[in-house]
Design an enzyme around this catalytic site. Sequence first.
Site, PDB file in Angstrom:
ATOM      1  CE  LYS A  81      -7.852   0.306  -3.348  1.00 45.98           C
ATOM      2  NZ  LYS A  81      -6.336   0.335  -3.494  1.00 45.98           N
ATOM      3  CE  LYS A 130      -5.433   6.694  -6.164  1.00 40.74           C
ATOM      4  NZ  LYS A 130      -4.190   6.265  -5.301  1.00 40.74           N
ATOM      5  CE  LYS A 182      -2.201   3.581   2.216  1.00 38.91           C
ATOM      6  NZ  LYS A 182      -1.478   3.960   0.785  1.00 38.91           N
TER       7      LYS A 182
HETATM    8  P1  ATP Z   1      -5.026   4.802  -1.583  1.00 33.65           P
HETATM    9  O1  ATP Z   1      -6.232   4.736  -0.975  1.00 33.65           O
HETATM   10  O2  ATP Z   1      -4.380   6.102  -0.883  1.00 33.65           O
HETATM   11  O3  ATP Z   1      -5.184   4.845  -2.896  1.00 33.65           O
HETATM   12  P2  ATP Z   1      -4.403   2.111  -1.068  1.00 33.65           P
HETATM   13  O4  ATP Z   1      -5.116   1.870   0.038  1.00 33.65           O
HETATM   14  O5  ATP Z   1      -5.059   1.710  -2.274  1.00 33.65           O
HETATM   15  O6  ATP Z   1      -4.178   3.652  -1.077  1.00 33.65           O
HETATM   16  P3  ATP Z   1      -1.669   1.718  -1.607  1.00 33.65           P
HETATM   17  O7  ATP Z   1      -0.527   2.449  -0.979  1.00 33.65           O
HETATM   18  O8  ATP Z   1      -2.074   2.354  -2.847  1.00 33.65           O
HETATM   19  O9  ATP Z   1      -2.941   1.798  -0.631  1.00 33.65           O
HETATM   20  O10 ATP Z   1      -1.250   0.172  -1.704  1.00 33.65           O
HETATM   21  C1  ATP Z   1      -0.086  -0.370  -0.762  1.00 33.65           C
HETATM   22  C2  ATP Z   1      -0.778  -2.049  -1.028  1.00 33.65           C
HETATM   23  O11 ATP Z   1      -1.667  -2.480  -0.488  1.00 33.65           O
HETATM   24  C3  ATP Z   1      -0.862  -2.548  -2.551  1.00 33.65           C
HETATM   25  O12 ATP Z   1      -0.099  -3.733  -2.690  1.00 33.65           O
HETATM   26  C4  ATP Z   1      -2.186  -2.823  -2.731  1.00 33.65           C
HETATM   27  O13 ATP Z   1      -2.506  -3.719  -3.670  1.00 33.65           O
HETATM   28  C5  ATP Z   1      -2.518  -3.165  -1.461  1.00 33.65           C
HETATM   29  N1  ATP Z   1      -3.960  -2.995  -0.808  1.00 33.65           N
HETATM   30  C6  ATP Z   1      -4.457  -1.745  -0.971  1.00 33.65           C
HETATM   31  N2  ATP Z   1      -5.826  -2.006  -0.740  1.00 33.65           N
HETATM   32  C7  ATP Z   1      -6.085  -3.308  -0.559  1.00 33.65           C
HETATM   33  C8  ATP Z   1      -7.151  -4.048  -0.074  1.00 33.65           C
HETATM   34  N3  ATP Z   1      -8.395  -3.456   0.102  1.00 33.65           N
HETATM   35  N4  ATP Z   1      -6.879  -5.485   0.103  1.00 33.65           N
HETATM   36  C9  ATP Z   1      -5.834  -5.941  -0.283  1.00 33.65           C
HETATM   37  N5  ATP Z   1      -4.532  -5.146  -0.733  1.00 33.65           N
HETATM   38  C10 ATP Z   1      -4.859  -3.850  -0.492  1.00 33.65           C
END
Ligand code: ATP
Length: 333
Positions: free
Chosen positions: A197, A115, A200
């Site tokens: 991964k 980040k 969002k």
């Molecule tokens: P950002 O992209 O804003 O960092 P993020 O997509 O990683 O966000 P978070 O709010 O940080 O989302 O994560 C919410 C939950 O979703 C956490 O339990 C995280 O481990 C899970 N998660 C996020 N991305 C994935 C993915 N690609 N596959 C499986 N689990 C995920």
Amino acid sequence: MQGDKKILYSAVQPTNNLTIGNYIGAVKNFVALQEEYDCIYAIANMHAITVRQDAAQLRKNTLSLLALYLACGIDPQKCVLYLQSHVPAHAELAWTLNTFTYVGEMERMTQFKDKSAKHADNINMGLMDYPVLMAADILLYQTDVVPVGVDQRQHLEITRDIAVRFNNAYSPTFTVPEGIYMKVGAKINDLLDPSKKMSKSAENANGAVFMSDDRDTIIRKFRRAVTDSMAEIKYDPSNKPGVSNLLSIYSVFGGMDIADCERQFEGCGYGDFKLAVGELVADKLAPIQAEQAKLLADKQYLNDVLKSGAERAAHRAAKTLAKVYKKIGFYQL
Ligand code: ATP
Ligand code: LTN
């Protein structure tokens, strides 16, 4: 333990729209686990502000995530569902735990490094302190288990280290939590770059399928998903990351084993396979989207859920915080 049930805690940040990665890695499991555990689920808006947010958008995303939790089947009668900033004990315990955490440990965190690279103009203290706030979230509730995607494993490890460190410095105070990671879907990858991964905040929105995407968008994104030149639908993440990712998604949404999915698509071309994945995901998301829209129209209900959740969470959190303040020597009246 609370009664005869283990305590489970997890949270999602109200940043952007959720992707199917968040759904598969987190929210879908939250629903499945609520019968077996004493569940506490939060909307982590204090974590969200470690990256600059537009205020109106953050407010909107908060209600939208709450409605999504509910639309997916989280039952606010069975679980504690609340907004992190409504319970001041999170910030209070985080401050205390900061003094049990080393700067070097935080600098080494993978998410902090990623980040920091992505938001080089805003490497704020909160971004570095993110794991300590997460430790406070978890430890406040004497949590036994934490279901998260594998990207959060390092944060859970540091939470355990901080808990043990505090317990050793004083006397047993915090339950040392375990992570729960699903076998399939703990990491859903980007459709266009399956080495990353699905996130969002992805740069290219075509690599991520959002929970709010309409049917045509979902099908179009899956049609464009990267596969390989081997023309065989087989689960082999190291050699066939794109196809394996699609199989994981199909398996979770279809409620089938990976092996059954492979059998179903034996001899099928990639084009038909990708269309089938897209159609299944669109079919499964449609009722969730409809329910979410219905809930969002009833703001009074959403506010009531948050109010009741905050009261119950605050009551439980206060007990741990009082214990901590006593042990560290904060003078009590
Ligand atoms: P950002 O992209 O804003 O960092 P993020 O997509 O990683 O966000 P978070 O709010 O940080 O989302 O994560 C919410 C939950 O979703 C956490 O339990 C995280 O481990 C899970 N998660 C996020 N991305 C994935 C993915 N690609 N596959 C499986 N689990 C995920
Ligand atoms: N950092 C988490 C969200 C989160 C969380 C938590 C998860 C905040 N506090 C406590 C589990 C337990 C993420 O998923 N990105």
